[in-house]
Design a protein around this motif. Sequence first.
Motif, PDB file in Angstrom:
ATOM      1  N   SER A  37     -15.987  15.339 -28.337  1.00 43.86           N
ATOM      2  CA  SER A  37     -15.066  15.196 -27.203  1.00 43.86           C
ATOM      3  C   SER A  37     -14.624  16.560 -26.681  1.00 43.86           C
ATOM      4  N   ILE A  38     -14.354  17.487 -27.590  1.00 47.87           N
ATOM      5  CA  ILE A  38     -13.959  18.833 -27.173  1.00 47.87           C
ATOM      6  C   ILE A  38     -15.106  19.528 -26.448  1.00 47.87           C
ATOM      7  N   PHE A  43     -17.478  21.396 -21.333  1.00 45.81           N
ATOM      8  CA  PHE A  43     -18.606  21.360 -20.403  1.00 45.81           C
ATOM      9  C   PHE A  43     -18.166  20.853 -19.026  1.00 45.81           C
ATOM     10  N   ILE A  44     -17.413  19.766 -18.992  1.00 47.00           N
ATOM     11  CA  ILE A  44     -16.945  19.212 -17.719  1.00 47.00           C
ATOM     12  C   ILE A  44     -16.026  20.206 -17.018  1.00 47.00           C
ATOM     13  N   PHE A  45     -15.162  20.889 -17.783  1.00 45.67           N
ATOM     14  CA  PHE A  45     -14.294  21.906 -17.202  1.00 45.67           C
ATOM     15  C   PHE A  45     -15.120  23.023 -16.573  1.00 45.67           C
ATOM     16  N   GLN A  49     -15.259  24.093 -12.655  1.00 43.61           N
ATOM     17  CA  GLN A  49     -14.931  25.442 -12.196  1.00 43.61           C
ATOM     18  C   GLN A  49     -16.036  26.013 -11.320  1.00 43.61           C
ATOM     19  N   VAL A  50     -17.285  25.773 -11.702  1.00 40.03           N
ATOM     20  CA  VAL A  50     -18.413  26.264 -10.905  1.00 40.03           C
ATOM     21  C   VAL A  50     -18.405  25.605  -9.531  1.00 40.03           C
ATOM     22  N   TYR A  51     -18.239  24.284  -9.493  1.00 37.08           N
ATOM     23  CA  TYR A  51     -18.206  23.579  -8.204  1.00 37.08           C
ATOM     24  C   TYR A  51     -17.014  24.027  -7.368  1.00 37.08           C
TER      25      TYR A  51
END
Length: 60
Positions: A37-38, A43-45, A49-51
């Motif tokens: 989960s971490i 990864f989603i964060f 941030q890139v988007y």
Amino acid sequence: MAKLSGIFDGVVGEFKKVAWPTQKELIDSTMIVVVFSIILSVFIFGVDQVYSTALEYIYN
């Protein structure tokens, strides 16, 4: 009342069939879920941030 008693007897019977994990298995499985989960959250964060940076660059 007999129906209710039958239901509870069935539930108890099913609980006896369950293969309950040992404490070590439970701790290991929990740690795997927490770590995954971490990792997924990071990864989603990062993707967010890139988007966000790309869209900010495009629109400004």
